[in-house]
Write a protein that holds these residues in place. Structure first.
Motif, PDB file in Angstrom:
ATOM      1  N   TYR A 110       5.134   3.434   0.863  1.00  0.00           N
ATOM      2  CA  TYR A 110       5.340   4.270  -0.306  1.00  0.00           C
ATOM      3  C   TYR A 110       6.688   3.985  -0.960  1.00  0.00           C
ATOM      4  O   TYR A 110       7.647   3.591  -0.298  1.00  0.00           O
ATOM      5  CB  TYR A 110       5.291   5.748   0.076  1.00  0.00           C
ATOM      6  CG  TYR A 110       4.016   6.156   0.760  1.00  0.00           C
ATOM      7  CD1 TYR A 110       2.878   6.459   0.019  1.00  0.00           C
ATOM      8  CD2 TYR A 110       3.942   6.231   2.151  1.00  0.00           C
ATOM      9  CE1 TYR A 110       1.698   6.830   0.651  1.00  0.00           C
ATOM     10  CE2 TYR A 110       2.773   6.598   2.786  1.00  0.00           C
ATOM     11  CZ  TYR A 110       1.655   6.896   2.033  1.00  0.00           C
ATOM     12  OH  TYR A 110       0.491   7.259   2.657  1.00  0.00           O
ATOM     13  N   SER A 162       2.170   3.698  -4.173  1.00  0.00           N
ATOM     14  CA  SER A 162       1.617   3.377  -2.871  1.00  0.00           C
ATOM     15  C   SER A 162       1.250   1.906  -2.815  1.00  0.00           C
ATOM     16  O   SER A 162       0.833   1.325  -3.816  1.00  0.00           O
ATOM     17  CB  SER A 162       0.371   4.216  -2.582  1.00  0.00           C
ATOM     18  OG  SER A 162       0.671   5.595  -2.532  1.00  0.00           O
ATOM     19  N   CYS A 163       1.406   1.322  -1.652  1.00  0.00           N
ATOM     20  CA  CYS A 163       0.986  -0.046  -1.393  1.00  0.00           C
ATOM     21  C   CYS A 163       0.072  -0.010  -0.181  1.00  0.00           C
ATOM     22  O   CYS A 163       0.542   0.192   0.944  1.00  0.00           O
ATOM     23  CB  CYS A 163       2.204  -0.942  -1.147  1.00  0.00           C
ATOM     24  SG  CYS A 163       1.805  -2.640  -0.685  1.00  0.00           S
ATOM     25  N   ALA A 164      -1.213  -0.172  -0.418  1.00  0.00           N
ATOM     26  CA  ALA A 164      -2.200  -0.116   0.653  1.00  0.00           C
ATOM     27  C   ALA A 164      -2.547  -1.521   1.116  1.00  0.00           C
ATOM     28  O   ALA A 164      -2.807  -2.406   0.303  1.00  0.00           O
ATOM     29  CB  ALA A 164      -3.455   0.607   0.174  1.00  0.00           C
ATOM     30  N   ARG A 207       7.074   4.141   5.202  1.00  0.00           N
ATOM     31  CA  ARG A 207       5.791   3.559   5.570  1.00  0.00           C
ATOM     32  C   ARG A 207       5.088   4.400   6.618  1.00  0.00           C
ATOM     33  O   ARG A 207       5.715   5.097   7.421  1.00  0.00           O
ATOM     34  CB  ARG A 207       5.958   2.112   6.062  1.00  0.00           C
ATOM     35  CG  ARG A 207       6.683   1.941   7.384  1.00  0.00           C
ATOM     36  CD  ARG A 207       6.976   0.461   7.651  1.00  0.00           C
ATOM     37  NE  ARG A 207       5.755  -0.331   7.736  1.00  0.00           N
ATOM     38  CZ  ARG A 207       5.710  -1.663   7.656  1.00  0.00           C
ATOM     39  NH1 ARG A 207       6.837  -2.359   7.464  1.00  0.00           N
ATOM     40  NH2 ARG A 207       4.552  -2.303   7.751  1.00  0.00           N
ATOM     41  N   GLU A 239      -1.362  -2.113  -5.045  1.00  0.00           N
ATOM     42  CA  GLU A 239      -0.452  -1.065  -5.485  1.00  0.00           C
ATOM     43  C   GLU A 239      -1.198  -0.040  -6.338  1.00  0.00           C
ATOM     44  O   GLU A 239      -2.166  -0.377  -7.027  1.00  0.00           O
ATOM     45  CB  GLU A 239       0.697  -1.647  -6.317  1.00  0.00           C
ATOM     46  CG  GLU A 239       1.525  -2.706  -5.606  1.00  0.00           C
ATOM     47  CD  GLU A 239       1.067  -4.111  -5.925  1.00  0.00           C
ATOM     48  OE1 GLU A 239       1.894  -5.038  -5.823  1.00  0.00           O
ATOM     49  OE2 GLU A 239      -0.117  -4.290  -6.285  1.00  0.00           O
ATOM     50  N   LYS A 266      -1.701   4.514   8.552  1.00  0.00           N
ATOM     51  CA  LYS A 266      -2.502   4.518   7.330  1.00  0.00           C
ATOM     52  C   LYS A 266      -2.437   3.190   6.591  1.00  0.00           C
ATOM     53  O   LYS A 266      -2.991   3.064   5.496  1.00  0.00           O
ATOM     54  CB  LYS A 266      -2.045   5.641   6.400  1.00  0.00           C
ATOM     55  CG  LYS A 266      -2.261   7.033   6.959  1.00  0.00           C
ATOM     56  CD  LYS A 266      -1.832   8.092   5.954  1.00  0.00           C
ATOM     57  CE  LYS A 266      -2.097   9.486   6.490  1.00  0.00           C
ATOM     58  NZ  LYS A 266      -1.670  10.535   5.526  1.00  0.00           N
ATOM     59  N   ASN A 267      -1.750   2.215   7.161  1.00  0.00           N
ATOM     60  CA  ASN A 267      -1.599   0.895   6.534  1.00  0.00           C
ATOM     61  C   ASN A 267      -1.053   1.001   5.114  1.00  0.00           C
ATOM     62  O   ASN A 267      -1.510   0.309   4.197  1.00  0.00           O
ATOM     63  CB  ASN A 267      -2.933   0.147   6.518  1.00  0.00           C
ATOM     64  CG  ASN A 267      -3.343  -0.359   7.880  1.00  0.00           C
ATOM     65  OD1 ASN A 267      -2.552  -0.392   8.814  1.00  0.00           O
ATOM     66  ND2 ASN A 267      -4.599  -0.761   8.005  1.00  0.00           N
ATOM     67  N   THR A 268      -0.050   1.847   4.927  1.00  0.00           N
ATOM     68  CA  THR A 268       0.462   2.118   3.585  1.00  0.00           C
ATOM     69  C   THR A 268       1.984   2.200   3.576  1.00  0.00           C
ATOM     70  O   THR A 268       2.590   2.759   4.494  1.00  0.00           O
ATOM     71  CB  THR A 268      -0.121   3.428   3.035  1.00  0.00           C
ATOM     72  OG1 THR A 268      -1.553   3.351   3.030  1.00  0.00           O
ATOM     73  CG2 THR A 268       0.358   3.678   1.611  1.00  0.00           C
TER      74      THR A 268
END
Length: 127
Positions: free
Chosen positions: A80, A21-23, A72, A6, A76-78
């Motif tokens: 929000y 953001s959660c990557a 999401r 995060e 981008k593998n993310t």
């Protein structure tokens, strides 16, 4: 297996906005449903919002409905979390969590349903 990180937390004034953001890294992110939880000092970790694998289904806790938006970008593998009209009671450590899902339309609201967690990012809202 997936790892979650995060970012985006910080100190903001009441009424302000912040985007978290959660990557994700590791296995293809699109197979996971994702949720956001938060925990204030001395309190239990509580559900905030969740999103299905494809992003087509979302759900919000009553405390944040109309103020927060989850989204999401699987390319981008993310994931929000857009937070608007922040209140002092929103102050907490915010965590993202992931659960492998066989359905593209399911989301999950219970802590025990998730098996992958990030380390959290602190959000502090001043009055």
């Amino acid at each position: 297996q997936v790892q979650l990180v995060e970012s985006g937390g910080g100190l903001v004034q009441a009424g302000g906005s912040l985007r978290l953001s959660c990557a994700a890294s590791g296995r293809t992110f699109s197979v996971y449903a994702v949720g956001w939880f938060r925990q204030a000092p001395g309190k239990e970790r509580e559900f905030v919002t969740a999103i299905s694998r494809s992003g087509g289904s979302t759900f919000y806790a009553d405390s944040v409905k109309g103020r927060f938006t989850i989204s999401r970008d699987n390319a981008k593998n993310t994931v929000y979390l857009e937070m608007n009209s922040l209140k002092p009671e929103d102050t907490a450590a915010y965590y993202c969590a992931a659960k492998s899902s066989l359905s593209g339309s399911y989301y999950y609201t219970r802590r025990y349903e998730y098996n992958y967690w990030g380390q959290g990012t602190q959000v502090t809202v001043s009055s």
